[in-house]
Structure formats: structure tokens, C-alpha cells
Design a protein around this motif. Structure first.
Motif, PDB file in Angstrom:
ATOM      1  N   ALA A 116       0.829  -1.201   0.000  1.00 48.67           N
ATOM      2  CA  ALA A 116       0.000   0.000   0.000  1.00 48.67           C
ATOM      3  C   ALA A 116       0.865   1.254   0.000  1.00 48.67           C
ATOM      4  N   LYS A 117       0.234   2.370  -0.384  1.00 48.17           N
ATOM      5  CA  LYS A 117       0.884   3.673  -0.347  1.00 48.17           C
ATOM      6  C   LYS A 117      -0.101   4.683   0.234  1.00 48.17           C
ATOM      7  N   SER A 118       0.312   5.370   1.301  1.00 49.39           N
ATOM      8  CA  SER A 118      -0.494   6.423   1.916  1.00 49.39           C
ATOM      9  C   SER A 118       0.225   7.751   1.761  1.00 49.39           C
ATOM     10  N   LYS A 119      -0.556   8.813   1.488  1.00 54.77           N
ATOM     11  CA  LYS A 119       0.037  10.144   1.300  1.00 54.77           C
ATOM     12  C   LYS A 119      -0.821  11.200   1.984  1.00 54.77           C
ATOM     13  N   PHE A 120      -0.159  12.223   2.484  1.00 53.75           N
ATOM     14  CA  PHE A 120      -0.814  13.422   3.008  1.00 53.75           C
ATOM     15  C   PHE A 120      -0.388  14.584   2.119  1.00 53.75           C
ATOM     16  N   ILE A 121      -1.336  15.151   1.360  1.00 57.69           N
ATOM     17  CA  ILE A 121      -1.023  16.211   0.410  1.00 57.69           C
ATOM     18  C   ILE A 121      -2.018  17.354   0.569  1.00 57.69           C
ATOM     19  N   ASP A 122      -1.653  18.524   0.034  1.00 56.28           N
ATOM     20  CA  ASP A 122      -2.556  19.671   0.105  1.00 56.28           C
ATOM     21  C   ASP A 122      -3.035  20.061  -1.286  1.00 56.28           C
ATOM     22  N   ASP A 123      -3.739  21.194  -1.381  1.00 54.00           N
ATOM     23  CA  ASP A 123      -4.310  21.634  -2.651  1.00 54.00           C
ATOM     24  C   ASP A 123      -3.251  21.924  -3.706  1.00 54.00           C
ATOM     25  N   ASP A 124      -2.054  22.244  -3.277  1.00 50.78           N
ATOM     26  CA  ASP A 124      -0.959  22.516  -4.214  1.00 50.78           C
ATOM     27  C   ASP A 124      -0.176  21.252  -4.559  1.00 50.78           C
ATOM     28  N   ASN A 125      -0.725  20.103  -4.139  1.00 48.37           N
ATOM     29  CA  ASN A 125      -0.069  18.803  -4.361  1.00 48.37           C
ATOM     30  C   ASN A 125       1.281  18.698  -3.658  1.00 48.37           C
ATOM     31  N   LYS A 126       1.451  19.493  -2.621  1.00 51.40           N
ATOM     32  CA  LYS A 126       2.656  19.347  -1.801  1.00 51.40           C
ATOM     33  C   LYS A 126       2.452  18.159  -0.876  1.00 51.40           C
ATOM     34  N   CYS A 127       3.394  17.225  -0.914  1.00 52.07           N
ATOM     35  CA  CYS A 127       3.291  16.003  -0.128  1.00 52.07           C
ATOM     36  C   CYS A 127       4.065  16.168   1.176  1.00 52.07           C
ATOM     37  N   TYR A 128       3.383  15.957   2.298  1.00 52.07           N
ATOM     38  CA  TYR A 128       4.008  16.107   3.612  1.00 52.07           C
ATOM     39  C   TYR A 128       4.495  14.770   4.165  1.00 52.07           C
ATOM     40  N   LEU A 129       3.878  13.698   3.718  1.00 53.30           N
ATOM     41  CA  LEU A 129       4.329  12.363   4.137  1.00 53.30           C
ATOM     42  C   LEU A 129       3.836  11.338   3.129  1.00 53.30           C
ATOM     43  N   GLU A 130       4.730  10.475   2.699  1.00 54.76           N
ATOM     44  CA  GLU A 130       4.376   9.343   1.840  1.00 54.76           C
ATOM     45  C   GLU A 130       4.938   8.084   2.478  1.00 54.76           C
ATOM     46  N   ILE A 131       4.066   7.108   2.695  1.00 53.80           N
ATOM     47  CA  ILE A 131       4.473   5.859   3.334  1.00 53.80           C
ATOM     48  C   ILE A 131       4.173   4.704   2.390  1.00 53.80           C
ATOM     49  N   ASN A 132       5.188   3.947   2.030  1.00 56.09           N
ATOM     50  CA  ASN A 132       5.035   2.732   1.250  1.00 56.09           C
ATOM     51  C   ASN A 132       5.251   1.552   2.194  1.00 56.09           C
ATOM     52  N   TYR A 133       4.253   0.688   2.311  1.00 56.27           N
ATOM     53  CA  TYR A 133       4.318  -0.343   3.343  1.00 56.27           C
ATOM     54  C   TYR A 133       3.615  -1.621   2.899  1.00 56.27           C
ATOM     55  N   THR A 134       3.784  -2.658   3.689  1.00 60.17           N
ATOM     56  CA  THR A 134       3.086  -3.930   3.478  1.00 60.17           C
ATOM     57  C   THR A 134       2.338  -4.302   4.756  1.00 60.17           C
ATOM     58  N   PHE A 135       1.213  -4.997   4.594  1.00 59.71           N
ATOM     59  CA  PHE A 135       0.444  -5.483   5.736  1.00 59.71           C
ATOM     60  C   PHE A 135      -0.230  -6.789   5.369  1.00 59.71           C
ATOM     61  N   ASP A 136      -0.676  -7.497   6.378  1.00 57.03           N
ATOM     62  CA  ASP A 136      -1.348  -8.785   6.177  1.00 57.03           C
ATOM     63  C   ASP A 136      -2.790  -8.724   6.653  1.00 57.03           C
ATOM     64  N   ILE A 137      -3.630  -9.550   6.046  1.00 60.67           N
ATOM     65  CA  ILE A 137      -4.956  -9.860   6.578  1.00 60.67           C
ATOM     66  C   ILE A 137      -4.962 -11.356   6.869  1.00 60.67           C
ATOM     67  N   GLN A 138      -5.179 -11.698   8.130  1.00 54.83           N
ATOM     68  CA  GLN A 138      -5.125 -13.088   8.561  1.00 54.83           C
ATOM     69  C   GLN A 138      -6.391 -13.461   9.346  1.00 54.83           C
ATOM     70  N   LYS A 139      -6.481 -14.737   9.733  1.00 48.84           N
ATOM     71  CA  LYS A 139      -7.653 -15.199  10.483  1.00 48.84           C
ATOM     72  C   LYS A 139      -7.737 -14.539  11.852  1.00 48.84           C
ATOM     73  N   GLU A 140      -6.597 -14.228  12.443  1.00 48.42           N
ATOM     74  CA  GLU A 140      -6.562 -13.636  13.766  1.00 48.42           C
ATOM     75  C   GLU A 140      -5.605 -12.439  13.772  1.00 48.42           C
ATOM     76  N   TRP A 141      -5.750 -11.623  14.809  1.00 45.66           N
ATOM     77  CA  TRP A 141      -4.818 -10.534  15.005  1.00 45.66           C
ATOM     78  C   TRP A 141      -3.423 -11.079  15.290  1.00 45.66           C
ATOM     79  N   ALA A 142      -2.428 -10.305  14.976  1.00 48.25           N
ATOM     80  CA  ALA A 142      -1.057 -10.720  15.284  1.00 48.25           C
ATOM     81  C   ALA A 142      -0.852 -10.749  16.796  1.00 48.25           C
ATOM     82  N   THR A 143      -0.040 -11.672  17.249  1.00 44.59           N
ATOM     83  CA  THR A 143       0.249 -11.775  18.679  1.00 44.59           C
ATOM     84  C   THR A 143       1.041 -10.558  19.131  1.00 44.59           C
ATOM     85  N   GLN A 144       0.559  -9.943  20.208  1.00 43.03           N
ATOM     86  CA  GLN A 144       1.227  -8.754  20.707  1.00 43.03           C
ATOM     87  C   GLN A 144       2.459  -9.102  21.519  1.00 43.03           C
TER      88      GLN A 144
END
Length: 235
Positions: free
Chosen positions: A207-235
Motif C-alpha cells: 500500500a501507499k499512503s500520502k498526506f497532500i494539500d491543494d498545491d499537491n505538496k506532499c508532507y508524508l508518503e508511506i510505502n508499506y506492506t500489511f497482512d490480513i489473517q484469520k486472527e490478530w497478530a500476537t502482541q
């Protein structure tokens, strides 16, 4: 003689008819010529398509927050209105001629029935390895806090795009709003969502998440991976 007189009367009648017809033709010609004339540009009350395209909104010069606060400061009603609009801004702390800055302070996943998942924000914006795991069919929402400094940020928005096995499976965009600088951070919670479930939903996602404004200035871009599983991950 009577016949000759009748002929002369007929000739006079034909001549009168022809004269009237000619006069009518001349009048019609004058009318058509008048009706076919185009109105001058000065007298036209209509705007052509080309003129419409040339009409542009002229915006006034951009002002800093300090200039906004200093303008009409003796007007009590305007001063109170600006305070409501800009919040608790310290004019002395506002920097001159600087672009707005937004710093994302925290990202948290909230889900009923379990403790919150605090997501560390890496300096480079790209977490190493798996960032988090979600339980299939679970309800969750994202909460983040951020701080605005220097100047007003207009049209701040959050975008998120998700892929699985190279195919885009989800895309979202949410307008957060316009924010003025203040000492205290802003906190925003996204609408609640439900993770997909089933054999084909489980697995790894990028996935890719971004925080941008009307001028398309990007304040943070995060490229990451995550899982969907049967249960939550063990803490």
C-alpha cells in the motif's frame, strides 16, 4: 372609343400594381439588409465562447498569517472573526514568508474489543518488513495526529492505495480540511471500515499512503506492506 378607354384604364392599373410591388420589394430588401447586420462589439450584450474562455478569476496577493492578523486589527468584530477562523495563533511565533508545514505525529489503528495498534512512523517513510496485521472481517478505523506550522495549509487530504499480487484492489481519498498553525496538534479519525474475509482475502498486501494539500505538496508518503489473517497478530 370605349374599348380604347378600357385599355388605357388597364394600363394605368397595371402600372400602379407594378409600382406598388417594386416599392414592396425595396422595403423588404431594406428590412432584410437591416436584420442581417451584426451588432457592433460595443453594443452587443452577449459574450462569445472565446470571451468566456478569456475570463479568469483574478486572485488577490497571498498574505501571510501575520499580515492577516495585523490588517484591521483595530476593528473588534473583524478581530474576533479572525480569531475564530485562525484559532489560537501567536503572531509573534509565525515566521515570515514561509510555506506551511505539516508533521504527522502518530498513526493508530482502532478496533473494538482490542487494544489500539500504534504504528511507528519511519524517518524515510518506508517501514521495513511487515508494518501491521489485520484480522479478517474485523471493524477498524484509522486515527492520526498532526501539527501545522508556519502558515495555513489549504485542502489537506489523505489518500491510500492498496495492491494485492500487483493488482490494485482499493483506493481511497478523504478531505481533512484547511488548518492554521497552532501549538496543540490536530487529531482526525477516519470513518470505520471492515476488512474483507475469506480465503482469497487473506494474505499480504502492499500500500501507499500520502498526506497532500491543494498545491499537491506532499508532507508524508508511506510505502508499506500489511497482512490480513484469520486472527490478530500476537502482541
Amino acid at each position: 372609343m370605349g374599348s380604347d378607354g378600357n385599355k388605357e384604364d388597364m394600363k394605368d392599373s397595371d402600372s400602379a400594381t407594378n409600382s406598388a410591388a417594386a416599392a414592396k420589394d425595396d422595403a423588404t430588401s431594406d428590412f432584410e439588409g437591416s436584420a442581417s447586420r451584426q451588432p457592433s462589439e460595443a453594443n452587443s450584450c452577449y459574450t462569445t465562447e472565446d470571451e468566456v474562455e478569456e475570463v479568469q478569476v483574478q486572485l488577490g496577493p497571498k498574505r501571510t498569517i501575520k499580515e492577516h492578523l495585523e490588517t484591521d486589527k483595530d476593528d473588534e468584530s473583524l478581530r474576533r472573526w479572525k480569531e475564530q477562523l485562525l484559532g489560537s495563533v501567536d503572531a509573534d511565533a509565525v515566521q515570515e514568508d514561509q510555506e506551511p508545514d505539516v508533521k504527522i505525529l502518530s498513526l493508530t489503528i482502532l478496533s473494538p474489543g482490542r487494544s489500539d495498534i500504534e504504528l511507528p512512523i519511519p524517518e524515510g517513510g518506508n517501514p521495513k518488513g511487515l508494518w501491521f496485521t489485520l484480522k479478517e472481517g474485523s471493524r477498524y478505523r484509522l486515527r492520526f495526529s498532526f501539527k501545522v506550522s508556519n502558515d495555513i495549509v489549504c485542502g489537506l487530504k489523505y489518500t491510500n492505495t492498496v495492491w494485492k499480487a500487483g493488482l490494485k484492489v482499493d483506493s481511497a481519498k478523504e478531505m481533512l480540511g484547511t488548518f492554521s498553525p497552532q501549538v496543540e496538534p490536530y487529531v482526525h479519525e477516519m470513518a470505520e471500515e471492515t476488512t474483507p474475509s475469506g480465503m482469497f482475502a487473506r494474505g499480504s498486501y502492499s500500500a501507499k499512503s500520502k498526506f497532500i494539500d491543494d498545491d499537491n505538496k506532499c508532507y508524508l508518503e508511506i510505502n508499506y506492506t500489511f497482512d490480513i489473517q484469520k486472527e490478530w497478530a500476537t502482541q
